[in-house]
Design a protein around this motif. Structure first.
Motif, PDB file in Angstrom:
ATOM      1  N   LEU A  60       0.826  -1.215   0.000  1.00  0.00           N
ATOM      2  CA  LEU A  60       0.000   0.000   0.000  1.00  0.00           C
ATOM      3  C   LEU A  60       0.861   1.266   0.000  1.00  0.00           C
ATOM      4  CD1 LEU A  60      -2.997  -0.852   2.348  1.00  0.00           C
ATOM      5  CD2 LEU A  60      -2.945  -0.611  -0.143  1.00  0.00           C
ATOM      6  N   ALA A  64       1.229   4.088  -2.680  1.00  0.00           N
ATOM      7  CA  ALA A  64       0.842   5.450  -2.332  1.00  0.00           C
ATOM      8  C   ALA A  64       1.963   6.426  -2.657  1.00  0.00           C
ATOM      9  CB  ALA A  64       0.484   5.526  -0.855  1.00  0.00           C
ATOM     10  N   TYR A  90      -0.601  -4.205 -10.522  1.00  0.00           N
ATOM     11  CA  TYR A  90      -0.951  -3.166 -11.480  1.00  0.00           C
ATOM     12  C   TYR A  90      -1.581  -2.017 -10.730  1.00  0.00           C
ATOM     13  CZ  TYR A  90      -0.615  -7.318 -14.338  1.00  0.00           C
ATOM     14  OH  TYR A  90      -0.186  -8.478 -14.905  1.00  0.00           O
ATOM     15  N   PRO A  92      -4.172   1.229 -10.534  1.00  0.00           N
ATOM     16  CA  PRO A  92      -5.547   1.328 -11.043  1.00  0.00           C
ATOM     17  C   PRO A  92      -5.604   1.835 -12.484  1.00  0.00           C
ATOM     18  CG  PRO A  92      -5.420   2.215  -8.834  1.00  0.00           C
ATOM     19  CD  PRO A  92      -4.006   1.930  -9.244  1.00  0.00           C
ATOM     20  N   ASP A  93      -4.609   2.601 -12.908  1.00  0.00           N
ATOM     21  CA  ASP A  93      -4.672   3.068 -14.296  1.00  0.00           C
ATOM     22  C   ASP A  93      -4.057   2.074 -15.269  1.00  0.00           C
ATOM     23  OD1 ASP A  93      -2.089   3.355 -13.578  1.00  0.00           O
ATOM     24  OD2 ASP A  93      -1.900   5.484 -14.063  1.00  0.00           O
ATOM     25  N   LEU A 134      -8.441  -7.613  -6.551  1.00  0.00           N
ATOM     26  CA  LEU A 134      -8.512  -6.166  -6.510  1.00  0.00           C
ATOM     27  C   LEU A 134      -8.253  -5.723  -5.080  1.00  0.00           C
ATOM     28  CD1 LEU A 134      -9.288  -4.347  -8.855  1.00  0.00           C
ATOM     29  CD2 LEU A 134     -11.594  -4.235  -7.897  1.00  0.00           C
ATOM     30  N   VAL A 137      -8.714   0.451  -0.809  1.00  0.00           N
ATOM     31  CA  VAL A 137      -8.597   1.089   0.499  1.00  0.00           C
ATOM     32  C   VAL A 137      -9.767   2.041   0.645  1.00  0.00           C
ATOM     33  CG1 VAL A 137      -7.246   2.668   1.917  1.00  0.00           C
ATOM     34  CG2 VAL A 137      -6.105   0.894   0.576  1.00  0.00           C
ATOM     35  N   GLU A 138     -10.500   1.839   1.689  1.00  0.00           N
ATOM     36  CA  GLU A 138     -11.697   2.649   1.940  1.00  0.00           C
ATOM     37  C   GLU A 138     -12.586   2.702   0.710  1.00  0.00           C
ATOM     38  OE1 GLU A 138      -9.820   6.175   3.237  1.00  0.00           O
ATOM     39  OE2 GLU A 138      -9.363   5.382   5.219  1.00  0.00           O
ATOM     40  N   LYS A 140     -11.869   2.376  -2.313  1.00  0.00           N
ATOM     41  CA  LYS A 140     -11.281   2.903  -3.535  1.00  0.00           C
ATOM     42  C   LYS A 140     -10.197   1.945  -4.011  1.00  0.00           C
ATOM     43  CE  LYS A 140      -9.345   6.992  -5.341  1.00  0.00           C
ATOM     44  NZ  LYS A 140      -8.525   8.144  -5.075  1.00  0.00           N
ATOM     45  N   PRO A 141     -10.291   1.484  -5.264  1.00  0.00           N
ATOM     46  CA  PRO A 141      -9.285   0.527  -5.737  1.00  0.00           C
ATOM     47  C   PRO A 141      -7.915   1.182  -5.806  1.00  0.00           C
ATOM     48  CG  PRO A 141     -10.682   1.230  -7.535  1.00  0.00           C
ATOM     49  CD  PRO A 141     -11.277   1.828  -6.304  1.00  0.00           C
ATOM     50  N   VAL A 142      -6.922   0.510  -5.246  1.00  0.00           N
ATOM     51  CA  VAL A 142      -5.578   1.060  -5.293  1.00  0.00           C
ATOM     52  C   VAL A 142      -4.639   0.182  -6.115  1.00  0.00           C
ATOM     53  CG1 VAL A 142      -5.787   2.346  -3.140  1.00  0.00           C
ATOM     54  CG2 VAL A 142      -4.997  -0.025  -3.099  1.00  0.00           C
ATOM     55  N   THR A 144      -4.292  -3.860  -8.517  1.00  0.00           N
ATOM     56  CA  THR A 144      -4.776  -5.176  -8.927  1.00  0.00           C
ATOM     57  C   THR A 144      -3.594  -6.125  -8.827  1.00  0.00           C
ATOM     58  OG1 THR A 144      -6.209  -4.072 -10.488  1.00  0.00           O
ATOM     59  CG2 THR A 144      -5.928  -6.452 -10.743  1.00  0.00           C
TER      60      THR A 144
ATOM     61  N   SER B  42     -10.863   4.229 -12.142  1.00  0.00           N
ATOM     62  CA  SER B  42      -9.424   4.139 -12.365  1.00  0.00           C
ATOM     63  C   SER B  42      -9.089   4.228 -13.848  1.00  0.00           C
ATOM     64  CB  SER B  42      -8.874   2.849 -11.767  1.00  0.00           C
ATOM     65  OG  SER B  42      -9.627   1.772 -12.239  1.00  0.00           O
ATOM     66  N   GLY B  46      -6.441   6.559 -15.739  1.00  0.00           N
ATOM     67  CA  GLY B  46      -5.470   6.011 -16.689  1.00  0.00           C
ATOM     68  C   GLY B  46      -5.350   6.880 -17.938  1.00  0.00           C
ATOM     69  N   ASN B  63      -1.725  11.207   1.204  1.00  0.00           N
ATOM     70  CA  ASN B  63      -1.386   9.806   1.474  1.00  0.00           C
ATOM     71  C   ASN B  63      -0.675   9.639   2.813  1.00  0.00           C
ATOM     72  OD1 ASN B  63      -2.553   8.823  -0.802  1.00  0.00           O
ATOM     73  ND2 ASN B  63      -0.653   8.549  -1.968  1.00  0.00           N
ATOM     74  N   GLU B 193       5.151   0.886   7.304  1.00  0.00           N
ATOM     75  CA  GLU B 193       4.905   0.948   5.861  1.00  0.00           C
ATOM     76  C   GLU B 193       5.460   2.241   5.283  1.00  0.00           C
ATOM     77  OE1 GLU B 193       3.002  -1.008   3.369  1.00  0.00           O
ATOM     78  OE2 GLU B 193       3.894  -2.418   4.801  1.00  0.00           O
TER      79      GLU B 193
END
Lengths: 500, 209
Positions: A60, A64, A90, A92-93, A134, A137-138, A140-142, A144, B42, B46, B63, B193
């Motif tokens: 994560l 981030a 991967y 998210p984009d 997938l 976090v909260e 929201k996909p971060v 894959t 997402s 992209g 973040n 982290e």
């Protein structure tokens, strides 16, 4: 190859046990295996999902703060999981953020697409399992995570399972064979022994053998004891039957002896009677002849007539006594077996009877007869009697026809004497050969009724048979056959008769 | 420990995303694109152009909050709001607000606030100290004292001077250094982290004291 239903019971039992146990084992193994495989696939997917989730969680911060190097360090921990071949993260984009390969040069297919709304998809393919997860976090996909694992563990499982099943199969086979041997001892072997005993009983007709019993209480025991019981009963009945048979035999022998004694007495009696009757008869005959020859002139016609009646009666009685005597003699004499030429015997007989043919026209048809073993003296009497009968009863024919010949019936030589005379009614055929039995009145055809009876005695003494066929006014045929020495003649009579 | 795939993607980014798409498009990447298309939001990201340096820094500012734990008294007092403050000349422009409004969609109320003086920082969770405040840095940090505010700056030697997080550039990439001691002094807990991805983690006491 034998069909299953022809197999012996022990073999059948063993085979059936083996088939049942293998079927059960195979079915249950298949069930267990399918269940295990299903569970294993579930577990492998779950484990991969967990691994993907751990990778995601540990990546994560790397995601981030855009630090692929850190993510790769996290991914490299997968070295500890020997079955994981490949993993990639991967963004998210759609960028490849970080990756891991156990073997650098290997390439892998694209990840299976994940359906909207679900967090994870897995797919088994080409001996590998692919999983895409997938990470959010909260909400929201971060990232894959795409992870692939080989199925070596599953192959290990299959291999182990095969070994275990083979082992269990072998053990169960041994157990089956052992159990079959128990079953064989308890079920099959007694039956086999029973069958063997039954075979012996049947082939040797020996009812004293018994099937060996077993120390059990079941249908087989019942079968064996019933069989033995039956044998005992058969043996008992056999013994009773044998005893009855012996008693009967003894009785028959006794009666035969009594009968023979009576017969001998009777023959002796009739012989002595006939013999003793001859002397007074001769006196009466001689004196009445002297009376008619020397005192004829002193007799009136009435006395002469009475004297004639006396002489006629004496003659009759004389021939009757002679006949009886001859018949009695047949019983008393022992057969002198000689190979005899029947043709010359027949010629002599006909020559002897020539006086009876005086003034008659007789058409003789004499066939060739084969030589035979017999008593020639008695056999001549047979011919004389039969031919004399034929001449006598064909007296009323303008041309009498008398056939004598031989024919073959059932390998037996049968000799016949046929005439075209008065014949007889076949309903009374059984009376033909009786002593003093006559089918014609004396005033039709003279005779005392001893001839055919004598003939029958002679034939029977030779072990042969005589029978006759005829019809009133159409002639009669007499057949006789002598049995070869030592051979029973039973049955030939009817066959010969029906052949006519 | 870089494998070919990774190298490719690095080159991709170096050469510019759009032009690289055609050169480096491999089935796997294409599939990833397809996968990401399915992800809706997402996929829109992209399509966006490469973010600018301050867009990245704005994102990082937010973040950080995910990997930092504030003391309970602060979270209780400010349970309904999360304020990111910028002290001095604001270099972000609209970027910070845009990013925070994106985050707000996930249900959390995060706001950016421009503050004129350090005294206004009492309600801030994160304080970005602009480069314009370079000369006043020592005074600012002294004023903050042990207040539970995560201090972030791109001023050189920020962490050496008692700041908590300092942006540093590593090629085209934005990285950061951490002064763990300063954060602990302020009662903040930085997660492992966060430390994992930090370029440098200082554990010495604040020089400013």
């Amino acid at each position: 190859m034998l069909r299953f239903r022809d197999y012996s019971i022990p073999r059948k039992l063993t085979l059936m046990n083996m088939m049942v146990s293998s079927t059960v084992l195979l079915l249950s193994s298949a069930g267990f295996f399918a269940y295990d495989l299903y569970n294993f696939r579930k577990r492998i997917v779950r484990d991969l999902g967990i691994q993907a989730q751990i990778i995601g969680s540990n990546s994560l911060s790397a995601l981030a703060f855009d630090d692929p190097h850190s993510a790769e360090k996290t991914l490299s921990a997968l070295r500890a999981a020997p079955h994981v071949l490949f993993a990639e993260i991967y963004t998210p984009d759609g960028r490849t953020f970080a990756g891991y390969r156990r073997d650098r040069n290997e390439s892998f297919p694209s990840p299976p697409s994940i359906t909207a709304g679900s967090a994870e998809v897995s797919q088994f393919q080409d001996g590998q399992v692919a999983l895409v997860r997938l990470v959010a976090v909260e909400g929201k996909p971060v990232a894959t995570i795409y992870i692939r694992s080989d199925l070596e563990a599953m192959n290990d499982l299959k291999r182990n399972f095969t070994f275990i099943v083979a082992g269990v199969f072998l053990m169960s086979l041994l157990a089956t064979i052992w159990m079959s041997s128990v079953a064989r001892r308890s079920i099959a072997e007694p039956i086999v022994r029973l069958a063997e005993t039954a075979r012996i009983v049947l082939s040797e007709k020996n009812y004293s053998v018994r099937a060996s019993t077993i120390d059990e209480r079941n249908e087989v025991t019942v079968l064996i004891s019933t069989f033995n019981e039956m044998l005992a009963q058969i043996q008992e009945r056999d013994a009773a039957l044998g005893k009855a048979h012996d008693r009967l035999e003894q009785q028959v022998q006794q009666r035969t002896e009594q009968l023979n004694a009576a017969n001998a007495d009777l023959e002796a009696f009739s012989y002595s009677v006939s013999h003793d009757l001859r002397a007074p008869l001769r006196h009466i005959g001689a004196f009445s002849r002297i009376l008619s020859e020397e005192h004829d002139a002193k007799l009136d016609p009435d006395a002469r007539h009475l004297l004639g009646r006396i002489q006629h009666g004496v003659n009759n009685m004389s021939s009757l006594v002679d006949g009886l005597l001859r018949m009695a003699q047949v019983g008393r004499t022992k057969l002198a077996w000689v190979a005899t030429d029947l043709n010359s015997l027949l010629k002599d007989a006909i020559a002897d009877l020539q006086p009876e043919c005086e003034g008659r026209q007789v058409d003789w048809n004499i066939g060739a007869l084969s030589p035979i073993d017999c008593d020639p003296g008695l056999m001549k009497q047979v011919f004389v009697n039969l031919i004399s009968n034929a001449i006598k009863y064909s007296r009323r024919r303008e041309i009498a026809r008398i056939d004598v010949g031989q024919l073959q019936q059932d390998g037996m030589s049968v000799i016949f004497v046929r005439d075209n005379g008065a014949g007889f009614d076949e309903r009374y055929a059984d009376k033909l050969f009786g002593v003093f039995q006559r089918l014609h009145r004396v005033d039709e055809f003279e005779g005392v009724g001893v001839g055919l009876s004598t003939v029958q005695r002679i034939i029977k003494k030779h072990g042969g048979e005589i029978w006759a066929k005829g019809e009133v006014d159409k002639g009669a045929t007499f057949y006789f056959a002598l049995a070869p020495k030592g051979r029973s003649f039973a049955g030939a009579t009817k066959a010969a008769a029906s052949g006519q | 420990m870089k494998h070919p795939g990774h190298t490719d993607s690095s080159q991709c980014r170096a050469g510019g995303r759009r032009s690289c798409r055609h050169q480096c498009l491999r089935p796997r990447l294409a599939a990833v694109v397809i996968t990401s298309l399915l992800l809706g939001l997402s996929s829109m990201q992209g399509q966006r152009a490469k973010p600018t340096e301050y867009e990245v820094k704005a994102t990082y500012l937010y973040n950080f909050s995910r990997f930092v734990e504030w003391p309970a008294k602060v979270t209780q007092a400010q349970s309904d709001s999360f304020v990111i403050c910028v002290l001095g000349k604001d270099p972000f422009g609209a970027a910070l607000n845009t990013i925070l409004s994106d985050e707000a969609s996930s249900g959390k109320s995060v706001v950016a606030q421009q503050i004129p003086t350090v005294q206004d920082a009492v309600n801030c969770r994160v304080l970005f100290i602009s480069s314009s405040e370079s000369t006043r840095l020592k005074q600012i940090l002294t004023t903050l004292g042990d207040a539970s505010v995560l201090t972030v700056s791109e001023l050189p030697e920020f962490t050496q001077r008692g700041g908590m997080v300092q942006f540093v550039s590593e090629g085209s990439r934005v990285r950061f250094e951490v002064n763990l001691a300063s954060a602990e002094h302020a009662g903040l807990t930085l997660s492992s982290e966060l430390l994992k991805v930090a370029v440098n983690v200082r554990r010495n006491a604040r020089l400013g004291d």
